[in-house]
Design an enzyme around this catalytic site. Structure first.
Site, short mmCIF file in Angstrom:
data_model
loop_
_atom_site.label_atom_id
_atom_site.label_comp_id
_atom_site.label_asym_id
_atom_site.label_seq_id
_atom_site.Cartn_x
_atom_site.Cartn_y
_atom_site.Cartn_z
N HIS B 132 17.80 -18.99 -2.23
CA HIS B 132 18.94 -18.07 -1.76
C HIS B 132 19.90 -17.90 -2.78
CE1 HIS B 132 21.60 -16.41 1.30
NE2 HIS B 132 20.76 -16.04 2.03
N ASP B 210 18.58 -27.28 0.75
CA ASP B 210 19.35 -26.41 1.41
C ASP B 210 18.04 -26.09 2.65
OD1 ASP B 210 19.68 -23.87 2.72
OD2 ASP B 210 19.61 -22.52 1.02
N GLN B 213 16.61 -22.72 6.70
CA GLN B 213 15.49 -22.29 7.06
C GLN B 213 14.61 -23.38 7.91
OE1 GLN B 213 14.83 -19.22 7.91
NE2 GLN B 213 16.16 -18.21 6.61
N LYS B 236 21.24 -20.03 12.63
CA LYS B 236 19.86 -19.88 12.46
C LYS B 236 18.99 -20.78 13.41
CE LYS B 236 20.04 -18.53 7.54
NZ LYS B 236 19.87 -16.99 7.47
N CYS B 374 18.59 -11.54 -0.16
CA CYS B 374 19.79 -12.68 -1.13
C CYS B 374 18.90 -13.22 -1.86
CB CYS B 374 20.56 -13.13 0.11
SG CYS B 374 21.39 -12.23 1.18
#
Ligand SMILES: Cc1ncc(COP(=O)(O)O)c(C=O)c1O
Lengths: 151, 416
Positions: B132, B210, B213, B236, B374
């Site tokens: 991302h 990261d 998600q 999220k 993104c």
């Protein structure tokens, strides 16, 4: 399927089989419009005749059906216009997209009127017009007569 | 009548009752029931989160860490309790290792700034091709500021990180940090975090994941994957916007200079010099997102009550079902075929641009995302300018997947 009048037959057909797509060899003005939100891109090539009228416009479009159809219809409609005429059409078109109201100089473009209910898609329809504006700034009037300008 | 056990234990149906917790799912769009398949961009909020935030504002709110009065102390307790919850959620051994940020983007920027300031020209950061922008641009900015090198680990055509290439990229020992996604927001790829960490550590590098998600779909254990930094974002994870998390190993956080300066992050201040508070407060300048943090705490409680086992089982079954249904749509191509996929499916359709897909789905009440998500460099790698993306949450149903597939078939018929 509900599509809110957005994709009229004419739009779909133009997007599927555009008639003014491709590079314009010998273009004297080139312009590009991009939408960073989605990566769509319209490249315009144009040349003006000795009177400063638009001779030929061609577009190379990477985008959605709305973007493609709009670019292709624009290329047909602005031929023969001078800079001011083309700019006026572009302004009227933007007003149509924002209000949904008719009264513009190009009844053909009314097929895009339902876009006023889809604000996030308006840029798809105006991308080609921004590219044309950039191309016209660059293009000098007075292309020698007799030269082949068709790409 | 006999109810077969397989029906009773169907993992997709097992979470059906949870839909009632999300008031927004009762809304209609263009006169149709909302089918929300854009949770990877931001998830909807259960009433437990909404109420926790509203109750805070109604009954128990003041600034924290500074008041000597009852309200401030209670609010400080509520805020700090979320730090313990986050530590528990991801397996941190010390609560001080949990830093609250605005979102994942800010968490990564914090590391790029503060850990980055300890790096020397000639050292390198490795990212992957499927990051991302949040895990790409901060490293470019660091590179341009300090003269470090930015290396990019390629992905395979299936959409997995090419581990052999990663190994070669770190082999010269110049890499200070490997920063990669734990789950791709475009391809759904779940990356083999432990193997990546081992590769990084063997070359003397630190590793950041990261988890924006991943944390939504699977339990994270920062010890088991041997991470050095881990980031995620509250909105999220069924929590509010404005709150994110950076977890980092204490010795690293202690060695790093502060990111932002101001109140709350100091130990003493004079005009000549200031000294910094200890971690985590050194990295939490100014009044934090108190209400949002408490909202995140409610979201974590909500998820823990359902349990990651049920969440992951629901999602795995739903993804399998969706891949099967989407394969029946003529002209549809699912992008990527990673070894392990979370609840994200990107696709394209012959002759129909992702924007047109998204607009037409929307007219029929179905929300998906279309565009580059993104991740422009990834799109270029895939040879695409855009995709449509359906993403799932714990409230997604089989019927919603059916609605997606059948509407896509109609859209395709409309264009071809
Ligand atoms: C993989 C990934 N990383 C980072 C982010 C950034 O999250 P945020 O915008 O909340 O900082 C997102 C979400 O957009 C994401 O999907």
């Amino acid at each position: 399927m509900d599509q809110d009048g957005l994709y009229q037959r004419q739009v779909i057909e133009r997007a599927r089989a555009p008639v003014h797509a491709g590079p314009l060899e010998g273009a004297t003005g080139r312009g590009e419009g991009t939408n960073p939100m989605c990566g769509d891109r319209v490249r315009i090539g144009v040349w003006l005749d000795a009177d400063g009228r638009i001779g030929t416009v061609r577009h190379q479009t990477r985008g959605c059906a709305i973007c493609l159809a709009s670019a292709d219809m624009m290329a047909g409609l602005v031929a023969g216009q001078d800079r001011i005429g083309a700019a006026t059409m572009g302004r009227d078109f933007t007003a149509l997209l924002q209000s949904g109201q008719d009264g513009d100089s190009c009844p053909e473009l009314r097929v895009f009127a339902p876009l006023h209910r889809h604000r996030s898609r308006i840029r798809c329809a105006t991308l080609a017009w921004s590219a044309l504006e950039a191309a016209l700034i660059e293009a000098p009037a007075g292309t020698p007569v007799g030269e082949t300008r068709d790409g | 009548m006999d109810v077969s056990p397989s029906v009773m234990t169907d993992p997709i149906d097992a979470l059906r009752d949870r839909r009632a917790d999300f008031p927004i799912l009762g809304e209609t769009v263009h006169g149709r029931p909302l089918v929300f398949l854009d949770s990877a961009a931001s998830a909807q909020k259960p009433v437990q989160v909404i109420d926790a935030m509203a109750d805070t504002m109604r009954t128990q709110y003041a600034n924290i860490h500074r008041g000597l009065h009852w309200m401030s102390e209670r609010t400080t307790d509520a805020y700090e309790a979320v730090r313990d919850q986050v530590a528990g959620l991801i397996g941190a051994t010390a609560r001080e290792e949990v830093i609250f940020t605005r979102n994942s983007t800010e968490a990564i920027n914090l590391v790029a700034h503060s850990f980055g300031s300890l790096m020397r020209p000639g050292q390198a950061v490795v990212i992957s091709e499927m990051e991302h922008h949040a895990n790409l641009v901060p490293w470019q900015m660091l590179r341009d500021r300090t003269g470090i090198e930015l290396r990019v680990a390629p992905i395979t055509d299936e959409g997995d990180i090419a581990l052999d290439a990663l190994e070669r990229l770190v082999a010269d020992g110049k890499v200070a940090l490997v920063a990669v996604t734990h789950m791709s927001n475009v391809l759904g790829t779940v990356t083999p975090a432990r193997r990546i960490a081992d590769i990084a550590h063997a070359a003397g590098a630190r590793v950041l994941f990261d988890g924006s998600q991943f944390v939504v779909h699977r339990r994270v254990d920062v010890q088991a994957i041997d991470a050095d930094f881990y980031t995620f974002t509250g909105h999220k994870l069924y929590g509010p916007t404005g709150i994110g998390v950076l977890w980092g190993r204490r010795e690293l956080l202690e060695a790093m200079p502060p990111f932002l300066g101001g109140g709350d992050m100091i130990s003493s201040v004079s005009f000549e010099r200031s000294t910094w508070a200890t971690v985590p407060h050194k990295f939490e300048a100014g009044t934090p997102a108190i209400i949002e943090t408490i909202g995140l705490g409610a979201a974590i409680s909500y998820i823990e009550a359902i349990g990651y086992d049920a969440i992951a089982a629901h999602e795995t079954a739903l993804v399998d079902y969706a891949l099967q249904r989407l394969a029946e749509v003529p002209g549809l191509r699912v992008v990527g075929a990673p070894a392990e996929r979370g609840g994200v499916i990107s696709f394209t359709m012959d002759d129909v641009h992702p924007h047109d897909i998204a607009t037409l789905l929307d007219r029929n009440g179905i929300a998906v995302r279309a565009g580059h998500h993104c991740a422009e460099p990834l799109m270029r790698r895939l040879g695409l300018s855009a995709t449509a993306r359906a993403s799932f949450a714990l409230y997604t149903t089989r019927e919603e997947v059916d609605a997606l597939a059948s509407t896509l078939t109609q859209i395709r018929g409309f264009f071809v």
